[in-house]
Design an enzyme around this catalytic site. Sequence first.
Site, mmCIF file in Angstrom:
data_model
loop_
_atom_site.group_PDB
_atom_site.id
_atom_site.type_symbol
_atom_site.label_atom_id
_atom_site.label_comp_id
_atom_site.label_asym_id
_atom_site.label_seq_id
_atom_site.Cartn_x
_atom_site.Cartn_y
_atom_site.Cartn_z
ATOM 1 N N TYR A 1 91.573 56.776 63.766
ATOM 2 C CA TYR A 1 90.748 57.932 62.408
ATOM 3 C C TYR A 1 89.214 56.888 63.127
ATOM 4 O O TYR A 1 87.714 58.060 62.721
ATOM 5 C CB TYR A 1 91.125 57.248 61.749
ATOM 6 C CG TYR A 1 89.929 58.375 60.478
ATOM 7 C CD1 TYR A 1 90.570 59.140 60.044
ATOM 8 C CD2 TYR A 1 89.066 57.788 59.891
ATOM 9 C CE1 TYR A 1 90.217 59.802 59.208
ATOM 10 C CE2 TYR A 1 88.496 58.079 58.910
ATOM 11 C CZ TYR A 1 89.136 59.697 58.208
ATOM 12 O OH TYR A 1 88.133 60.590 57.361
ATOM 13 N N PHE B 1 67.484 81.413 66.235
ATOM 14 C CA PHE B 1 68.770 81.637 66.383
ATOM 15 C C PHE B 1 69.663 81.831 64.770
ATOM 16 O O PHE B 1 69.209 81.384 64.148
ATOM 17 C CB PHE B 1 69.748 80.830 67.207
ATOM 18 C CG PHE B 1 71.254 81.388 67.637
ATOM 19 C CD1 PHE B 1 71.795 82.748 68.902
ATOM 20 C CD2 PHE B 1 72.294 80.655 67.159
ATOM 21 C CE1 PHE B 1 72.944 83.068 68.812
ATOM 22 C CE2 PHE B 1 73.438 80.850 67.044
ATOM 23 C CZ PHE B 1 73.611 82.157 67.810
ATOM 24 N N THR B 2 70.764 82.827 64.942
ATOM 25 C CA THR B 2 71.385 83.590 63.545
ATOM 26 C C THR B 2 71.759 82.103 62.486
ATOM 27 O O THR B 2 71.302 81.906 61.854
ATOM 28 C CB THR B 2 72.273 84.365 64.015
ATOM 29 O OG1 THR B 2 73.444 83.323 64.654
ATOM 30 C CG2 THR B 2 71.372 85.740 64.286
ATOM 31 N N ASP C 1 67.598 73.254 70.524
ATOM 32 C CA ASP C 1 68.437 73.263 70.685
ATOM 33 C C ASP C 1 68.916 73.405 72.028
ATOM 34 O O ASP C 1 68.997 74.538 73.476
ATOM 35 C CB ASP C 1 68.910 74.753 69.978
ATOM 36 C CG ASP C 1 69.913 75.193 70.195
ATOM 37 O OD1 ASP C 1 70.678 75.456 70.666
ATOM 38 O OD2 ASP C 1 70.500 76.307 69.065
ATOM 39 N N LYS D 1 79.765 75.894 74.756
ATOM 40 C CA LYS D 1 78.945 76.742 75.728
ATOM 41 C C LYS D 1 78.862 75.268 77.438
ATOM 42 O O LYS D 1 80.295 76.089 77.746
ATOM 43 C CB LYS D 1 77.646 77.012 75.546
ATOM 44 C CG LYS D 1 77.188 78.444 74.298
ATOM 45 C CD LYS D 1 77.785 77.762 73.414
ATOM 46 C CE LYS D 1 77.725 79.089 72.063
ATOM 47 N NZ LYS D 1 77.845 78.483 70.735
ATOM 48 N N ARG E 1 73.605 92.408 69.228
ATOM 49 C CA ARG E 1 72.075 91.661 68.618
ATOM 50 C C ARG E 1 70.607 92.467 68.560
ATOM 51 O O ARG E 1 70.005 92.228 69.027
ATOM 52 C CB ARG E 1 71.766 90.557 70.455
ATOM 53 C CG ARG E 1 72.942 89.705 70.434
ATOM 54 C CD ARG E 1 73.926 89.245 69.911
ATOM 55 N NE ARG E 1 73.691 88.401 68.593
ATOM 56 C CZ ARG E 1 73.744 87.658 67.687
ATOM 57 N NH1 ARG E 1 73.801 86.815 68.114
ATOM 58 N NH2 ARG E 1 74.800 87.537 66.686
ATOM 59 N N PHE F 1 76.261 90.288 60.197
ATOM 60 C CA PHE F 1 76.733 91.092 60.898
ATOM 61 C C PHE F 1 78.141 90.740 61.644
ATOM 62 O O PHE F 1 79.028 91.045 62.070
ATOM 63 C CB PHE F 1 76.532 90.623 62.966
ATOM 64 C CG PHE F 1 76.204 88.845 62.950
ATOM 65 C CD1 PHE F 1 74.836 88.237 62.103
ATOM 66 C CD2 PHE F 1 77.056 88.240 63.994
ATOM 67 C CE1 PHE F 1 74.620 86.643 62.557
ATOM 68 C CE2 PHE F 1 77.040 87.021 63.360
ATOM 69 C CZ PHE F 1 75.667 86.389 63.224
#
Length: 473
Positions: free
Chosen positions: A87, A139-140, A229, A272, A396, A459
């Site tokens: 942990y 970005f969303t 980002d 990604k 998009r 969306f």
Amino acid sequence: MCVVRPDVARFRGPHPEGVHAPPYKIKVVEPIALAPAERRQEAMAEAGYNTFLLRSDDVYVDLLTDSGTSAVSQEQRARMELGDEAYAGSRSFFRLERAVREVYGYKHTIPTHQGRGAEHLLSRVLVQPGMLVPSNLYFTTSRAHAELAGGIWVDVAIPEASDPESTHPFKGNIDVGKLEEILRADHHRVAFVRQEACLNMAGGQPFSIANLAEVRALTLDYGIPLMLDATRSSENALFVKRREEGYGRRSLADIVKLIADLSDGAIFSSKKDHFVPIGGLAAVNSDRLAEQLRELVVVYEGFPHYGGMSGAAMEALAQGIREAVDEPTVAHHVEQVAYLAHLLQDAGVPIVTPPGAHAVFLDAKRFLPHLPQEAFPAQALAAALYLAGGVRSMERGIVSGQHGHDPYDGLELVRLTLPRRVYTQEHLAYVAEVVVDVYAHARTVPGLRMTYEPPSLRFFQARFEPLGVFATI
Ligand code: P71
């Protein structure tokens, strides 16, 4: 032009510069099948004409996203066996921290369950109600977290970012004049400046190092944190190497590190570039900011030595971070995108140029010129591609872009996103045929009407009804 390891085979493909053969072979496979046309009709109706709501069993080639869908390497699998599930004080966390330091150089690593977990923590710490967050396009999830913390998002991308036909090589650049104006007038109200690598909403478009350095200089002048980002910074670095004067001979790892060095910190969705199914990071240099992030990570994600990830997941991530600076691996992904883009361009299909890092973006406004934006052309096109060939893509456009009922404007795109190390050239040739078929029958694609609109990030779960009949192609 394409300088990669000489041991990676190259052949003449349809791409003008040729393409590299994959720097891997396939050891484990996952069966896929094309559902019959009648089942696809049924499945699309059940999904309310929203590709997010399809079941993957009904999908043949899944180009919804490159997020968490890439293939892990044998090295990642092997290291997962070493996961330390303690942990607190987990060995796996310290290996992860070391990988982040070596590849990006950031002093502190705060693991989170995925990218939006890191965005949440960062916004909670840095954004107070009424503060501004200037960024190359939103970005969303990034914008949602800044707004939930009471912030005001300000897009400061160069105008070319919103022009699908512009061939600007660095559409991820920030409009430095615009940013300077905001800082001059309102710097005490600016929470942080955000610059996203391979700007997703503009089509996966990179920034140049020259632009990042200018933004860096400005933020230093005003004492405002510059947070990247860096979710797709590997591909951004590859574009820099190939397009920006003076970087052609530098290693990909060098350029990735240089990008990180020009910032105060970054958030990553590791799903990604880092080749893991789940995981994210906030990585920062400031001791104080790290302390504040750790105070929150225990509330929302987990102890700072795992932040929502298992030990095995952290091991896979540490290895994935090292693979993210392997140039043949990154180049192959970008070239697969260029290959698909080339097939479509040859057939006259309107796409965003130049092709981006992780996806080919179809320009739905030009693809379906008979549909007004109120009829959701990108959403309708995504539905049509699925119906025609079981290909899943992502809207998009106005559904992703707008909350509530703001005036309609801006980009209206459909994203064909390539997971890393997953699909072959045959899959891509198939996808191109499906898109070209739909393009030939574009006039038959009806618009949509929204029947259910969720209050936030609509969306994902919005539902639609067709305003006509989708022809069987
Ligand atoms: C993509 C995703 C996943 C996604 C997210 C929201 C709507 C649809 C799809 C996620 C990103 C991203 C950037 C630049 C932060 C996140 C959030 N992208 N920044 O492109 O692209 O990370 O999904 O791990 O929470 O399909 P997360």
